[in-house]
Design a protein around this motif. Structure first.
Motif, PDB file in Angstrom:
ATOM      1  N   ASN B  51       2.529   8.219 -13.960  1.00  9.87           N
ATOM      2  CA  ASN B  51       1.582   7.728 -14.402  1.00  9.87           C
ATOM      3  C   ASN B  51       1.222   6.649 -13.618  1.00  9.87           C
ATOM      4  N   LEU B  52       2.648   6.485 -12.262  1.00  9.28           N
ATOM      5  CA  LEU B  52       2.563   5.275 -11.552  1.00  9.28           C
ATOM      6  C   LEU B  52       2.220   5.765  -9.996  1.00  9.28           C
ATOM      7  N   LYS B  57      -3.710   7.501  -3.715  1.00  6.67           N
ATOM      8  CA  LYS B  57      -5.323   6.496  -4.219  1.00  6.67           C
ATOM      9  C   LYS B  57      -4.774   6.023  -5.505  1.00  6.67           C
ATOM     10  N   ASP B  58      -3.489   6.905  -5.945  1.00  8.02           N
ATOM     11  CA  ASP B  58      -2.666   6.380  -7.570  1.00  8.02           C
ATOM     12  C   ASP B  58      -1.814   5.295  -6.888  1.00  8.02           C
ATOM     13  N   LEU B  61      -3.979   2.171  -6.214  1.00 12.32           N
ATOM     14  CA  LEU B  61      -4.221   1.599  -7.207  1.00 12.32           C
ATOM     15  C   LEU B  61      -2.574   0.955  -7.752  1.00 12.32           C
ATOM     16  N   THR B  62      -1.996   1.574  -8.036  1.00 14.39           N
ATOM     17  CA  THR B  62      -0.863   0.804  -8.170  1.00 14.39           C
ATOM     18  C   THR B  62      -0.916  -0.251  -7.936  1.00 14.39           C
ATOM     19  N   PHE B  65      -3.418  -3.304  -9.149  1.00  9.19           N
ATOM     20  CA  PHE B  65      -3.207  -3.545 -10.258  1.00  9.19           C
ATOM     21  C   PHE B  65      -1.604  -4.298 -10.790  1.00  9.19           C
ATOM     22  N   GLY B  66      -0.801  -3.567  -9.978  1.00  8.63           N
ATOM     23  CA  GLY B  66       0.456  -4.321 -10.240  1.00  8.63           C
ATOM     24  C   GLY B  66       0.595  -6.207  -9.490  1.00  8.63           C
ATOM     25  N   LEU B  68      -1.549  -7.769  -9.124  1.00  8.98           N
ATOM     26  CA  LEU B  68      -3.428  -8.963 -10.211  1.00  8.98           C
ATOM     27  C   LEU B  68      -2.565  -9.024 -11.384  1.00  8.98           C
ATOM     28  N   LEU B  69      -1.674  -8.237 -12.365  1.00  8.29           N
ATOM     29  CA  LEU B  69      -1.328  -8.184 -13.255  1.00  8.29           C
ATOM     30  C   LEU B  69      -0.120  -9.253 -13.176  1.00  8.29           C
TER      31      LEU B  69
END
Lengths: 392, 443
Positions: B51-52, B57-58, B61-62, B65-66, B68-69
């Motif tokens: 999932n991560l 690319k994943d 993104l992880t 966004f990690g 950011l969150l």
């Protein structure tokens, strides 16, 4: 016994005949509704007479009596002119709001279906936060807390990279300026667009004949840029950018964005995007899974899969609910009245406080909003019908 | 006969066969084709990898966004737990004083509640009566063998439970805590006791609930509905939105039936009404209620209070939307139901009342909850016409000398956001749950 005589002999009496009852019932209901409307109309007329308010729409020609911030409107101009300014200002919210909320909504909607758990979580947090809090609260937050409560005075305005000015009097952004030769340049650019369309059509034909990749968008854009570029040089820079520059309390150049407008539009866009995202997600999920799997089998990239396979099909499902969200953003733009941006509702509330006949003023306000609603539903219906036709 | 049938009808597809098999055996979805590539065999590590960090690319993104969150969580934590404001005179105050240092009652009941002559007992009485109704519904559902798993219940109720608990912890007084606990006990007792009632009573649970809700309203207003004009805050938000949806319901059903009917004189009335109302913003109707309402009444009639007028306008507004929801429900009832009823010789009125409408209304419950949520959010517009509901009351609280112009706005709005969010989020979860349980669209 003939069929005719049997039908007359078994015909029920009038008061039990379903056909007769049907019409009697309808006429009675219609009469009641009309009577109610007539009663209300009579009451309005009587009340207007007693309060000595005008009974027609003459108030529209009276002077409006106050300024409109950010507009060269004079107080001596008529109420109707003020409504026109307000109408234009509502249009400005919609013109920015609809594309923006669509783009953000599509991204968030796709994020909610991502294979990456954190991207998915971000999408969920966004959607659940924004859509479960009323849009008016978002407008209050954007305007009172983030913008007017937070932005500095004009004297110590924020000037990031010297290209924009942020102050509590307004936001000043870079914009364009037209020179003396703008008209011939625009004509040239228009011709360029025409040529670009022709080139794209030619590429499409080449593609159909030979099977070469058509790349019509690239070809078209290139043609347009070349023609427009030549025009730009020939007509001696008819367009130029301006950057706002602050001199003490004065700001020159650029475009001024009213902070009420900014707060309203940002809040509306973020809120509506959360609804659009849910629509996009639902529509994508409604596209049969086999389509995605087939795209994967053809080794399309993620982007290609969305661009050529999933989104075009999802788009067809999306149109009716999207149109209703566009209607919502239009109707919600009326909440500008809470932050003092001069769109139609604000103009109305000024008029209503200036002893205009309240019933007629509300009727005008509603009529203006109906033009938006009908316009948007009309466009949505046309698009919907065309897409549906193409699919069958 | 069978041999001449087209192949597609004769031989059930694999899915159909599987579905039939599932129905017989009661088995859950079982893939027919065994998974060639089994899912990562359990374990956190495999999940994280899938999932991560599935690809480069994943991974990017992880990380993005990690971050950011994580930043959002960090800021929220700081805002909630370490909120300190430095006043111009150098003293340090917690930002949450604007909620818990006095004004909480105003957020809940408004500033003019004590002018009504009512007491908190009225409010708690109404809450207990509504708890009773909730327990009754839960109990009936249990009697019919529909037991909502605890996990689902918690998923729906987590937000309100945490919210109420947080408020109780922050206020640090014993009485409300005990009252809330009493409410929980009451709910559980009723839920436990209801299935033991005779079937005769259970069948009338709907009517009993309605009667109890009506009594709750009487208790809340002390028997004088004009007291509502002095309500404010969350109480007013709830009274207006609940009143709006309940009052608009009969009109909405009538409009939906009229719009679906084959009466050429009546259908246009319903269409025009619905489209007209749906084409204009609620705020224009509220303005109409504020400024023009008196003009629609006969000369000499007394214009009702501003909140009453707002409720009338909201009712007229919501009716159009309820009509569309119910119309959807009517469309979802299969035609065969009507035809079957006709074959039994029922009159058109009876077909509608006994066959079509019950099924249509049952199917529209989730969408009606959705409508209630959006109405609840829409009541915030009342602030524009000067009614102090939950959002409007913030103006009065921020105008208090203690908080005026000292930068307490963010906390005020944050608290209001939280209340709206808790209510809307848990209700939308509940409606999703109901949708799956009623099997809308699949039955």
């Amino acid at each position: 016994m003939s069929a005719a005589s049997s039908s007359t002999s078994t015909r029920p009496p009038l008061w039990r005949d379903a056909k007769v009852l049907r019409w009697v019932g309808q006429v009675v209901v219609l009469a009641l509704v009309l009577a109610l409307l007539y009663w209300i109309y009579g009451n309005v007329q009587a009340n207007l007479r007693i309060t000595r308010l005008p009974r027609g729409f003459g108030f529209l020609d009276q002077p409006y009596g106050s300024d409109i911030r950010g507009n060269p409107f004079r107080p001596s101009q008529s109420v109707w002119d003020a409504f026109k300014v307000g109408y234009f200002n509502t249009l400005r919210v919609i013109a920015v709001g609809i594309p923006a909320c669509t783009i953000i909504g599509i991204f968030i909607g796709i994020a909610r279906l991502s294979e990456n758990a954190l991207v998915r979580a971000f999408g969920t947090v966004y959607v659940e936060t924004f859509r479960n809090i009323p849009v008016l609260v978002w407008i209050f937050l954007a305007y009172f807390v983030v913008l007017s409560g937070n932005l500095p005075q004009i004297n110590d305005a924020l000037e990031p990279f010297g290209i924009a000015v942020f102050s509590n009097r307004g936001i000043y952004l870079p914009w364009y300026e037209t020179g003396p030769n703008i008209t011939p340049f625009l004509i040239t650019a228009g011709l360029g667009l025409l040529v670009a369309v022709l080139v794209a059509a030619w590429r499409t034909r080449v593609n159909e004949r030979t099977g070469q990749p058509h790349r019509r968008v690239l070809w078209g854009l290139f043609t347009l840029l070349v023609v427009a570029g030549v025009g730009f040089v020939v007509f001696d820079s008819p367009l130029s950018g301006t950057v706002p520059a602050r001199e003490g309390r004065l700001v020159e150049g650029g475009i001024t964005v009213d902070i009420a407008y900014a707060g309203l539009t940002v809040a509306l866009v973020l809120y509506t995007a959360s609804h659009v995202a849910e629509i996009v997600r639902g529509a994508i999920q409604a596209v049969p899974k086999g389509q995605s799997e087939a795209a994967n089998a053809l080794a399309l990239t993620n982007f290609q899969r969305y661009r050529f396979v999933v989104l075009p099909q999802a788009f067809r499902i999306m149109i009716p609910p999207l149109a209703s969200q566009y209607l919502n953003i239009t109707k919600n733009s009326s909440l500008a009245v809470a932050v003092g941006y001069y769109e139609i509702t604000r103009v109305y509330s000024t008029v209503a406080n200036n002893a205009a006949p309240p019933v007629q003023a509300v009727v005008i306000l509603m009529g203006l909003y109906l033009t938006f609603s009908l316009g948007i539903s009309l466009v949505a219906n046309v698009i919907n019908r065309r897409l549906q036709l193409e699919s069958r | 006969m069978d041999e001449r049938m087209p192949e597609s009808q004769q031989e059930p597809t694999v899915e159909e066969a599987q579905a039939r098999l599932d129905k017989q055996t009661g088995a859950k979805e079982q893939p027919i084709i065994p998974e060639l590539l089994p899912l990562p065999a359990g374990g956190l590590k495999a999940w994280v990898k899938k999932n991560l960090f599935g690809s480069v690319k994943d991974a990017i993104l992880t990380v993005v966004f990690g971050a950011l969150l994580g930043y959002l969580a960090y800021r929220t934590f700081g805002y909630v737990f370490l909120n300190q404001k430095v006043m111009p005179d150098g003293t340090v105050r917690s930002g949450w004083e604007v909620v818990f240092d006095g004004p909480l009652v105003a957020y809940m009941l408004g500033n003019r509640f004590n002018q009504t002559g009512l007491t908190y007992a009225n409010v708690w009485g109404a809450i207990y009566l509504l708890t009773l109704v909730a327990g009754l519904i839960a109990g009936v559902s249990r009697a019919h063998g529909n037991v909502t798993p605890l996990r689902t219940t918690l998923k729906i109720l987590a937000a309100p439970i945490i919210g109420v608990a947080a408020v109780l912890v922050m206020t640090r007084t014993l009485t409300p805590t005990l009252l809330v606990l009493a409410g929980v006990v009451l709910f559980l007792v009723v839920r436990w006791a209801v299935p033991k009632l005779p079937e005769r009573v259970l069948r009338r649970a709907g009517w009993i609930s309605m009667a109890v809700v009506a009594v709750a309203f009487v208790v809340l207003t002390g028997g004088d509905p004009s007291n509502v004009d002095k309500f404010g805050g969350l109480l007013l938000t709830i009274v207006v939105s609940a009143g709006g949806i309940v009052l608009s319901f009969p009109l909405g059903v009538l409009l939906a039936l009229a719009r679906r009917s084959s009466f050429p004189l009546i259908r246009p009335i319903a269409v025009v009404y619905i489209e007209l109302i749906r084409g204009v913003p609620l705020i224009t109707l509220l303005f109409m209620g504020r400024f023009a309402f008196g003009f629609f009444l006969p000369v000499g009639w007394q214009t009702p209070g501003v909140i009453t007028r707002a409720i009338v306008m909201i009712t007229l507004f919501t009716a159009a939307y309820v009509a569309e929801v119910v119309r959807g429900g009517l469309q979802s009832v299969p035609r065969a139901q009507t035809e079957g009823a006709q074959a039994l010789g029922l009159s058109p009125l009876k077909i509608t009342r006994l066959i079509v409408l019950p099924q249509a209304l049952r199917n529209s419950i989730p969408a009606l909850i959705g409508q209630f949520i959006s109405l609840l959010k829409d009541t915030s517009l009342l602030v524009v016409i000067g009614i102090p509901e939950l959002l409007g009351i913030t103006e009065q609280i921020l105008a208090q000398l203690k908080f005026k112009a000292q930068g307490f706005q963010p906390e005020t709005y944050a608290f209001v956001c939280l209340i709206y969010w808790v209510i809307c989020f848990s209700m939308s979860r509940a409606s999703q749950r109901l949708e799956t349980r009623l099997g809308v669209g699949t039955r």
